[in-house]
Design a protein around this motif. Structure first.
Motif, mmCIF file in Angstrom:
data_model
loop_
_atom_site.group_PDB
_atom_site.id
_atom_site.type_symbol
_atom_site.label_atom_id
_atom_site.label_comp_id
_atom_site.label_asym_id
_atom_site.label_seq_id
_atom_site.Cartn_x
_atom_site.Cartn_y
_atom_site.Cartn_z
ATOM 1 N N GLN A 75 24.901 2.405 26.649
ATOM 2 C CA GLN A 75 25.005 0.957 26.489
ATOM 3 C C GLN A 75 23.734 0.381 25.861
ATOM 4 O O GLN A 75 23.796 -0.472 24.977
ATOM 5 N N TRP A 76 22.575 0.863 26.313
ATOM 6 C CA TRP A 76 21.314 0.393 25.722
ATOM 7 C C TRP A 76 21.234 0.782 24.253
ATOM 8 O O TRP A 76 20.795 0.000 23.409
ATOM 9 N N ASN A 77 21.630 1.991 23.933
ATOM 10 C CA ASN A 77 21.581 2.457 22.546
ATOM 11 C C ASN A 77 22.406 1.536 21.648
ATOM 12 O O ASN A 77 21.948 1.129 20.584
ATOM 13 N N ASN A 78 23.605 1.185 22.079
ATOM 14 C CA ASN A 78 24.461 0.285 21.297
ATOM 15 C C ASN A 78 23.857 -1.103 21.180
ATOM 16 O O ASN A 78 23.881 -1.706 20.105
ATOM 17 N N THR A 79 23.326 -1.635 22.262
ATOM 18 C CA THR A 79 22.716 -2.958 22.249
ATOM 19 C C THR A 79 21.506 -2.998 21.330
ATOM 20 O O THR A 79 21.330 -3.934 20.549
ATOM 21 N N LEU A 80 20.678 -1.974 21.414
ATOM 22 C CA LEU A 80 19.441 -1.970 20.636
ATOM 23 C C LEU A 80 19.675 -1.847 19.141
ATOM 24 O O LEU A 80 18.870 -2.355 18.353
ATOM 25 N N LYS A 81 20.739 -1.231 18.740
ATOM 26 C CA LYS A 81 21.044 -1.155 17.310
ATOM 27 C C LYS A 81 21.233 -2.551 16.727
ATOM 28 O O LYS A 81 20.935 -2.790 15.563
ATOM 29 N N ARG A 82 21.708 -3.475 17.550
ATOM 30 C CA ARG A 82 21.882 -4.870 17.137
ATOM 31 C C ARG A 82 20.605 -5.677 17.309
ATOM 32 O O ARG A 82 20.262 -6.498 16.476
ATOM 33 N N MET A 83 19.922 -5.438 18.433
ATOM 34 C CA MET A 83 18.834 -6.330 18.808
ATOM 35 C C MET A 83 17.473 -5.997 18.179
ATOM 36 O O MET A 83 16.672 -6.892 17.965
ATOM 37 N N GLN A 95 11.822 2.298 18.678
ATOM 38 C CA GLN A 95 12.014 3.569 19.369
ATOM 39 C C GLN A 95 11.302 3.576 20.716
ATOM 40 O O GLN A 95 11.813 4.137 21.686
ATOM 41 N N LEU A 96 10.147 2.928 20.798
ATOM 42 C CA LEU A 96 9.429 2.872 22.072
ATOM 43 C C LEU A 96 10.165 1.999 23.089
ATOM 44 O O LEU A 96 10.240 2.350 24.276
ATOM 45 N N VAL A 97 10.703 0.891 22.646
ATOM 46 C CA VAL A 97 11.509 0.041 23.536
ATOM 47 C C VAL A 97 12.711 0.830 24.031
ATOM 48 O O VAL A 97 13.031 0.829 25.225
ATOM 49 N N ARG A 98 13.355 1.516 23.118
ATOM 50 C CA ARG A 98 14.526 2.327 23.464
ATOM 51 C C ARG A 98 14.156 3.410 24.472
ATOM 52 O O ARG A 98 14.878 3.640 25.449
ATOM 53 N N ALA A 99 13.011 4.064 24.263
ATOM 54 C CA ALA A 99 12.571 5.112 25.194
ATOM 55 C C ALA A 99 12.357 4.525 26.588
ATOM 56 O O ALA A 99 12.812 5.099 27.586
ATOM 57 N N TYR A 100 11.680 3.388 26.670
ATOM 58 C CA TYR A 100 11.442 2.742 27.971
ATOM 59 C C TYR A 100 12.766 2.423 28.664
ATOM 60 O O TYR A 100 12.941 2.703 29.858
#
Length: 108
Positions: A75-83, A95-100
């Protein structure tokens, strides 16, 4: 004639808006959904801490922040592609936000 002119102007306006809308970079769009162990093997503790700071400082500017454990890694991966593009983060910061978020996400 007036309707044609109005239609052309509206069409050009829509085309400009679509062209200016931020798009995720190829790097962000191509990231696979990784699990917590994969992220921990790839990023240091200091990089994950930096991701938390970036998340806190950038995401709350526009809306209420979600806690990392409210979503799964997918879910985070999908959201972050937009945000990430909307927050105007570069690939590394994204990538760092995604890792966290993935390290602290709820179990799938």
């Amino acid at each position: 004639m007036k309707k044609l002119k109005t239609s052309i102007i509206v069409g050009l306006g829509v085309a400009m808006l679509v062209g200016c809308f931020p798009k995720a970079s190829e790097v962000i769009r191509s990231l696979p959904v990784e699990n917590k162990e994969q992220i921990l093997a790839k990023y240091s503790e200091s990089e994950i801490a930096e991701g938390k700071v970036l998340f806190t400082n950038n995401c709350a500017k526009c809306h209420k922040q979600k806690e990392p454990e409210t979503r799964t890694p997918e879910q985070w991966n999908n959201t972050l592609k937009r945000m990430i593009p909307k927050a105007k983060l570069n690939d590394r910061d994204g990538q760092l936000v995604r890792a966290y978020l993935i390290v602290n996400a709820k179990e799938a």
